[in-house]
Design a protein around this motif. Structure first.
Motif, PDB file in Angstrom:
ATOM      1  N   UNK A 269      32.951  39.782  50.801  1.00  0.00           N
ATOM      2  CA  UNK A 269      34.139  40.619  50.704  1.00  0.00           C
ATOM      3  C   UNK A 269      35.375  39.778  50.379  1.00  0.00           C
ATOM      4  N   UNK A 270      35.426  38.584  50.937  1.00  0.00           N
ATOM      5  CA  UNK A 270      36.576  37.709  50.674  1.00  0.00           C
ATOM      6  C   UNK A 270      36.645  37.351  49.190  1.00  0.00           C
ATOM      7  N   UNK A 271      35.521  37.047  48.573  1.00  0.00           N
ATOM      8  CA  UNK A 271      35.520  36.699  47.144  1.00  0.00           C
ATOM      9  C   UNK A 271      35.899  37.903  46.273  1.00  0.00           C
ATOM     10  N   UNK A 272      35.469  39.085  46.678  1.00  0.00           N
ATOM     11  CA  UNK A 272      35.836  40.287  45.918  1.00  0.00           C
ATOM     12  C   UNK A 272      37.344  40.539  46.013  1.00  0.00           C
ATOM     13  N   UNK A 273      37.884  40.366  47.206  1.00  0.00           N
ATOM     14  CA  UNK A 273      39.322  40.582  47.387  1.00  0.00           C
ATOM     15  C   UNK A 273      40.123  39.539  46.606  1.00  0.00           C
ATOM     16  N   UNK A 274      39.635  38.313  46.557  1.00  0.00           N
ATOM     17  CA  UNK A 274      40.315  37.278  45.777  1.00  0.00           C
ATOM     18  C   UNK A 274      40.359  37.652  44.296  1.00  0.00           C
ATOM     19  N   UNK A 275      39.285  38.248  43.786  1.00  0.00           N
ATOM     20  CA  UNK A 275      39.269  38.693  42.395  1.00  0.00           C
ATOM     21  C   UNK A 275      40.300  39.798  42.170  1.00  0.00           C
ATOM     22  N   UNK A 276      40.383  40.731  43.104  1.00  0.00           N
ATOM     23  CA  UNK A 276      41.357  41.826  42.965  1.00  0.00           C
ATOM     24  C   UNK A 276      42.780  41.303  43.085  1.00  0.00           C
ATOM     25  N   UNK A 277      43.008  40.334  43.967  1.00  0.00           N
ATOM     26  CA  UNK A 277      44.347  39.788  44.129  1.00  0.00           C
ATOM     27  C   UNK A 277      44.788  38.969  42.922  1.00  0.00           C
ATOM     28  N   UNK A 278      43.861  38.552  42.070  1.00  0.00           N
ATOM     29  CA  UNK A 278      44.243  37.830  40.856  1.00  0.00           C
ATOM     30  C   UNK A 278      44.801  38.765  39.785  1.00  0.00           C
TER      31      UNK A 278
END
Length: 500
Positions: A269-278
């Motif tokens: 989930x952390x990696x997915x959120x990092x993608x969205x925050x980019x």
């Protein structure tokens, strides 16, 4: 009541034209002052720039700063200062004409009534000299950028008209403000356009740059940007699913619920959120419509042998002097129109140079006192900033607070820690438990430091920050912490929660 003439005596304070000019120059920023000096050089033939290595055709030694009479003599060239120039002109006056130029004008006159100053000069109506676009041009807007891409896209005339209407409805953030039905209603009924056609044209616009433009809400904006990423991007399909179905849960930062609904582990989930925050939630902000503003420091502060030295930025403002050749043309006891004009221009040049010298002296006094008071900031940073108000500097330099306010407005200081406006060094204070004072700038720096070091899973609340400050002896209420936090652009604790 019968009218009558009555003679009364009274006193009042009135500013002379020279004082008005000095005050006006004092409050100008460096860029505005450079423009003012350039206009003065163009309007007054008695003024000239002093450049290094000047070599005039005339053997007049005054052009290099030495004292002279009306006779042409050859002397050693040396650098001219403001004081030497003024003294030279005064000596020239005594030798050239008997009646001295008055040092003061009557208080009931205005500067523009007597002299043709640069401030009262108007632009010429000649098209060759006056460039209107140079004064009104601005950077490219988002609509201009989209219309440029529209001209490159093959479309029918009807679709192009629809596209132009849609682009007009896109705000500066890149979002479509009007609904498709409202856009359809604004079109000419004779075109017989249907809602599906408007939506198809909108899909074409949404393929323009910047990515995400033309979206109707945040969810659509993020999905548009995700669709333009490479298919090999890790976690792309999961990010699309999260934005499409669970964006509201992500906004509430309920990560536990997200992991249960999407059946993901915390690291995934952390990696997915990092993608969205980019992604950029405001794509239109990438197109800057305003012209960039440049800052030229007025004062330079540097450390030498453990001492802080304050210097004026000599490169910011050109050095001026009186043109000795033109000044020598002024004749004594000559009341002709040409001679009167030249005498007036000479006096205006003297006053202009004196006003610049007064501005520099005042700026140096104020900057020196600020550096003396804020040595802790220069040595250790924002946390060592001391409380300071205009009244403190006004008492130290023997001037009025309004003068200090003019000096510190739009004036910048270059320090080893960066460039700051002089007003940055002034801040209010709060009491400490030991009976001392702590500046609001120092408190903001401490709050920023505490937030940077907090546990992102359990961010500090405003009450907790207030308690930590109180433990350091700083008595600050929770609402004051919230005010300082908002001024720093720090979100509340509920919005700062992150996954490790």
């Amino acid at each position: 009541m019968k009218p009558s003439l009555v003679l009364k005596m009274g006193q009042q304070l009135t500013m002379t034209p020279q004082l008005q000019q000095a005050i006006r120059l004092l409050q100008l920023s460096t860029l505005d002052l450079q423009q003012e000096i350039q206009e003065a050089l163009e309007s007054n033939p008695m003024l000239e720039r002093q450049e290094e290595g000047d070599d005039f055709d005339s053997p007049d030694p005054m052009a290099d700063g030495a004292e002279k009479t009306t006779e042409n003599t050859t002397e050693t060239r040396q650098e001219t200062t403001y004081e030497e120039t003024i003294n030279t002109v005064e000596n020239l006056e005594e030798g050239e004409w008997s009646e001295r130029i008055p040092n003061e004008l009557p208080v009931d006159t205005a500067w523009e009534d007597v002299y043709q100053t640069s401030a009262s000069s108007l632009p010429s109506n000649d098209d060759d000299e006056w460039d209107f676009t140079a004064r009104t041009s601005a950077g490219e807007s988002l609509q201009t950028h989209l219309l440029w891409q529209l001209n490159l896209a093959p479309m029918s005339d009807t679709d192009r008209l629809i596209a132009v209407t849609l682009i007009d409805c896109i705000n500066n953030q890149g979002y479509l403000e009007e609904s498709l039905q409202e856009v359809l209603d604004s079109l000419d009924p004779e075109l017989e356009v249907e809602l599906d056609e408007v939506e198809v044209v909108l899909r074409r616009i949404q393929q323009f740059e910047p990515a995400g433009v033309g979206a109707r809400d945040l969810r659509e904006c993020l999905l548009l940007q995700l669709r333009q990423l490479s298919a090999k991007t890790p976690w792309l399909s999961e990010a699309q699913r999260l934005v499409s179905d669970h964006l509201d849960v992500l906004g509430s930062r309920d990560y536990s619920l997200l992991m249960r609904k999407m059946k993901l582990k915390e690291d995934e989930l952390r990696q997915i959120i990092e993608l969205i925050q980019s992604l950029n939630p405001r794509p239109g902000s990438q197109i800057e419509a305003s012209e960039p503003e440049y800052v030229v420091p007025d004062v330079i502060v540097r450390k030498h042998n453990d001492r802080w030295i304050v210097e004026l930025n000599q490169e910011a403002v050109p050095r001026l002097r009186v043109n000795a050749q033109y000044a020598g043309f002024v004749k004594r006891a000559d009341s002709s129109a040409d001679n009167t004009f030249m005498r007036n221009q000479l006096q205006e040049a003297r006053w202009f140079i004196k006003s610049l010298q007064s501005r520099n002296e005042t700026l140096m006094k104020v900057a020196t006192q600020i550096v003396e008071h804020q040595r802790g900031f220069l040595d250790y940073g924002d946390e060592a900033m001391k409380p300071l108000v205009l009244h403190d500097i006004a008492e130290a330099v023997g001037m009025h607070e309004s003068t200090i306010s003019r000096v510190t407005t739009q004036k910048y200081m270059h320090t080893p820690r960066g460039i700051y406006e002089l007003k940055y060094f002034f801040s209010s204070h709060v009491s400490t438990s030991e009976g001392g004072e702590c500046s609001s700038t120092a408190i903001r720096a401490i709050i920023k430091k505490l937030v940077a070091a907090e546990n992102q899973k359990k961010p500090l609340s405003d009450s907790k920050i207030a308690g930590l400050l109180e433990a350091q002896g700083i008595q600050v209420a929770r609402r004051t912490v919230a005010k300082y936090r908002e001024s720093l652009g720090i979100a509340p604790s509920s919005e700062r929660k992150r996954l490790m």
